[in-house]
Design an enzyme around this catalytic site. Structure first.
Site, PDB file in Angstrom:
ATOM      1  N   ASN A 106     -35.455 -84.153  -4.432  1.00  0.00           N
ATOM      2  CA  ASN A 106     -34.895 -82.800  -4.461  1.00  0.00           C
ATOM      3  C   ASN A 106     -33.404 -82.819  -4.714  1.00  0.00           C
ATOM      4  OD1 ASN A 106     -33.187 -81.429  -2.047  1.00  0.00           O
ATOM      5  ND2 ASN A 106     -34.260 -83.254  -1.281  1.00  0.00           N
ATOM      6  N   PHE A 110     -28.260 -76.914  -0.615  1.00  0.00           N
ATOM      7  CA  PHE A 110     -28.044 -75.930   0.461  1.00  0.00           C
ATOM      8  C   PHE A 110     -28.194 -74.464   0.033  1.00  0.00           C
ATOM      9  CE2 PHE A 110     -24.693 -78.999   2.528  1.00  0.00           C
ATOM     10  CZ  PHE A 110     -25.702 -79.875   2.851  1.00  0.00           C
ATOM     11  N   SER A 172     -25.831 -85.117   2.762  1.00  0.00           N
ATOM     12  CA  SER A 172     -26.683 -84.679   1.652  1.00  0.00           C
ATOM     13  C   SER A 172     -26.081 -85.155   0.335  1.00  0.00           C
ATOM     14  CB  SER A 172     -26.788 -83.154   1.629  1.00  0.00           C
ATOM     15  OG  SER A 172     -27.334 -82.754   0.388  1.00  0.00           O
ATOM     16  N   ASN A 174     -26.624 -83.747  -2.440  1.00  0.00           N
ATOM     17  CA  ASN A 174     -26.740 -82.655  -3.409  1.00  0.00           C
ATOM     18  C   ASN A 174     -25.604 -81.637  -3.388  1.00  0.00           C
ATOM     19  OD1 ASN A 174     -29.157 -83.741  -4.341  1.00  0.00           O
ATOM     20  ND2 ASN A 174     -30.273 -82.804  -2.638  1.00  0.00           N
ATOM     21  N   THR A 175     -24.597 -81.888  -2.566  1.00  0.00           N
ATOM     22  CA  THR A 175     -23.374 -81.071  -2.612  1.00  0.00           C
ATOM     23  C   THR A 175     -22.263 -82.027  -3.008  1.00  0.00           C
ATOM     24  OG1 THR A 175     -24.143 -79.478  -0.984  1.00  0.00           O
ATOM     25  CG2 THR A 175     -21.752 -79.698  -1.213  1.00  0.00           C
ATOM     26  N   LYS A 209     -25.403 -86.434  11.076  1.00  0.00           N
ATOM     27  CA  LYS A 209     -26.510 -86.937  10.237  1.00  0.00           C
ATOM     28  C   LYS A 209     -25.947 -87.897   9.198  1.00  0.00           C
ATOM     29  CE  LYS A 209     -30.690 -85.597   7.779  1.00  0.00           C
ATOM     30  NZ  LYS A 209     -31.631 -84.535   7.445  1.00  0.00           N
ATOM     31  N   ASN A 238     -30.631 -89.134   6.067  1.00  0.00           N
ATOM     32  CA  ASN A 238     -30.885 -88.159   5.006  1.00  0.00           C
ATOM     33  C   ASN A 238     -31.649 -88.849   3.858  1.00  0.00           C
ATOM     34  OD1 ASN A 238     -30.610 -85.732   3.450  1.00  0.00           O
ATOM     35  ND2 ASN A 238     -28.763 -85.294   4.630  1.00  0.00           N
TER      36      ASN A 238
HETATM   37  C1  LIG Z   1     -36.881 -80.543  -0.249  1.00  0.00           C
HETATM   38  C2  LIG Z   1     -35.987 -81.148   0.775  1.00  0.00           C
HETATM   39  C3  LIG Z   1     -34.925 -80.398   1.289  1.00  0.00           C
HETATM   40  C4  LIG Z   1     -34.089 -80.952   2.245  1.00  0.00           C
HETATM   41  N1  LIG Z   1     -33.053 -80.209   2.735  1.00  0.00           N
HETATM   42  C5  LIG Z   1     -32.257 -80.724   3.697  1.00  0.00           C
HETATM   43  C6  LIG Z   1     -31.208 -79.950   4.244  1.00  0.00           C
HETATM   44  O1  LIG Z   1     -31.003 -78.779   3.909  1.00  0.00           O
HETATM   45  N2  LIG Z   1     -30.408 -80.539   5.185  1.00  0.00           N
HETATM   46  C7  LIG Z   1     -30.602 -81.829   5.622  1.00  0.00           C
HETATM   47  O2  LIG Z   1     -29.856 -82.314   6.486  1.00  0.00           O
HETATM   48  N3  LIG Z   1     -31.613 -82.575   5.124  1.00  0.00           N
HETATM   49  C8  LIG Z   1     -32.440 -82.058   4.199  1.00  0.00           C
HETATM   50  N4  LIG Z   1     -33.460 -82.811   3.694  1.00  0.00           N
HETATM   51  C9  LIG Z   1     -33.648 -84.188   4.190  1.00  0.00           C
HETATM   52  C10 LIG Z   1     -34.669 -84.271   5.339  1.00  0.00           C
HETATM   53  O3  LIG Z   1     -34.233 -83.560   6.462  1.00  0.00           O
HETATM   54  C11 LIG Z   1     -34.909 -85.750   5.734  1.00  0.00           C
HETATM   55  O4  LIG Z   1     -33.705 -86.289   6.226  1.00  0.00           O
HETATM   56  C12 LIG Z   1     -35.393 -86.588   4.548  1.00  0.00           C
HETATM   57  O5  LIG Z   1     -36.287 -85.863   3.749  1.00  0.00           O
HETATM   58  C13 LIG Z   1     -36.070 -87.860   5.015  1.00  0.00           C
HETATM   59  O6  LIG Z   1     -37.228 -87.596   5.768  1.00  0.00           O
HETATM   60  P1  LIG Z   1     -38.728 -87.667   5.155  1.00  0.00           P
HETATM   61  O7  LIG Z   1     -38.840 -88.978   4.451  1.00  0.00           O
HETATM   62  O8  LIG Z   1     -39.624 -87.499   6.348  1.00  0.00           O
HETATM   63  O9  LIG Z   1     -38.833 -86.538   4.208  1.00  0.00           O
HETATM   64  C14 LIG Z   1     -34.310 -82.279   2.724  1.00  0.00           C
HETATM   65  C15 LIG Z   1     -35.390 -83.014   2.206  1.00  0.00           C
HETATM   66  C16 LIG Z   1     -36.221 -82.470   1.262  1.00  0.00           C
HETATM   67  C17 LIG Z   1     -37.371 -83.304   0.735  1.00  0.00           C
END
Ligand SMILES: Cc1cc2nc3c(=O)[nH]c(=O)nc-3n(C[C@H](O)[C@H](O)[C@H](O)COP(=O)(O)O)c2cc1C
Length: 333
Positions: A106, A110, A172, A174-175, A209, A238
């Site tokens: 992704n 935000f 993140s 993505n910012t 985080k 993350n």
């Molecule tokens: C579609 C998507 C959106 C996410 N948005 C955020 C976010 O807004 N803030 C954040 O701290 N992490 C975000 N994450 C990261 C997740 O909180 C997590 O740290 C990461 O996906 C690893 O966990 P997983 O392997 O169980 O998915 C996002 C992940 C995905 C896949």
């Protein structure tokens, strides 16, 4: 081998199944008789967790379903990332899924309705919270790095009433530039005013985080510097900018799910080691590639206090929390 016919949403494009999720969550909540899954319960700084498995940030960015998640059996929720001013997502393709690799990609950036709308949502659902709520906070895309701390101070000030803990998200991918705030050059000056504000207005715990892509030296620096400044814990990790072999995902954006598991576990192992006895009662939340009940128990055995999932909910479905409760009870009978 994963059986997709049991998970029909995996036949749909990632963005379509993602947008259908909330609908089915509501439907589930309206049919089942409510019951919190209590297993391996935990208390930390006055917060009571019926179980140690929660929802990771990003799934419910604006807290729109804050009153529903517990019906699936989540022990706690991390809502957000919330930013001060409403903003749209990045442009272009935002989400993709690789069923073979069990991974998501992704580059959302935000998307948020902003803090005013978030406050309204939280106050509406305040009496329906059945689990601790962690609020993940970030900066607006338009805020320069030099004044990033102002956004976080603003959010803590506005949301202190509603949050059981804050998660400071500077990891993140993505910012643009956000991860720079984890560097030696920025971290101390960035965290200083945030911790000061929290101390002025109350005692709500602050968690940081972290990124899975830090070098050993960078990780050690982030942990020890934030520990010195009296942070209350860490959420690790993350999504990653690294790419698994055979991935067709673009080079920007973050990857989650199975390809992140080893990286995330390594960061957890190193974190526990680096902190040693200095950890005290500080909280470690493990997230990243937790795809089965077995993985949940492994992270807890490795030293995490709490575990979160995101991608597993997509690949394994909404009964992940319930299955983990069942599995735990079977093992501990
Ligand atoms: C579609 C998507 C959106 C996410 N948005 C955020 C976010 O807004 N803030 C954040 O701290 N992490 C975000 N994450 C990261 C997740 O909180 C997590 O740290 C990461 O996906 C690893 O966990 P997983 O392997 O169980 O998915 C996002 C992940 C995905 C896949």
């Amino acid at each position: 081998m994963m059986k997709n016919y049991k998970r029909p949403w995996l036949w749909l494009p990632a963005s379509v199944s993602h947008s259908l999720g909330p609908f089915f969550l509501k439907l589930h909540g309206s049919f089942r008789s409510y019951k919190t899954y209590s297993w391996n319960s935990f208390e930390w700084r006055g917060l009571k967790f019926a179980n140690r498995l929660g929802l990771a940030a990003g799934m419910d960015k604006d807290g729109a379903h804050i009153g529903d998640w517990w019906t699936l059996g989540a022990g706690f929720l991390e809502i957000g990332t919330i930013v001060p001013k409403a903003q749209s997502p990045n442009s272009g393709i935002l989400l993709d899924r690789d069923n073979h690799l069990q991974a998501l990609w992704n580059r959302m950036g935000f998307p948020s309705r902003g803090v005013e709308s978030f406050k309204h949502t939280l106050s509406k659902y305040a009496d329906r919270h059945h689990t601790p709520i962690f609020v993940n906070i970030g900066k607006n895309r338009s805020t320069p790095l030099e004044s990033a701390a102002d956004d976080y101070v603003h959010l803590i000030n506005d949301l202190d009433l509603f949050a059981d803990a804050f998660v400071i998200n500077i990891s993140s991918p993505n910012t643009q530039g956000l991860r720079t705030l984890l560097s030696r050059e920025y971290l101390q000056n960035f965290l200083g005013p945030i911790i000061e504000k929290r101390n002025q207005i109350g005692t709500t715990p602050l968690l940081l985080k972290l990124s899975p892509d830090l070098s050993d030296q960078e990780l050690e620096f982030c942990l020890l510097q934030s520990l010195k400044m009296n942070i209350d814990g860490w959420v690790i990790t993350n999504t990653t900018l690294t790419r698994p072999k055979g991935s067709r995902f673009p080079t920007d954006g973050g990857v989650s799910g199975t390809p992140l598991a080893n990286l995330s576990k390594e960061v957890l192992r190193k974190t526990v080691k680096i902190l040693g006895d200095q950890r005290g009662d500080r909280l470690i939340v493990s997230v990243g590639g937790v795809m089965s009940s077995e993985d949940v128990f492994e992270r807890l055995e490795m030293g995490a206090d709490l575990v979160e999932i995101f991608t597993a909910l997509i690949f394994e479905g909404p009964f992940f929390f319930k299955n983990a409760a069942h599995e735990y009870r079977t093992r501990h009978q």
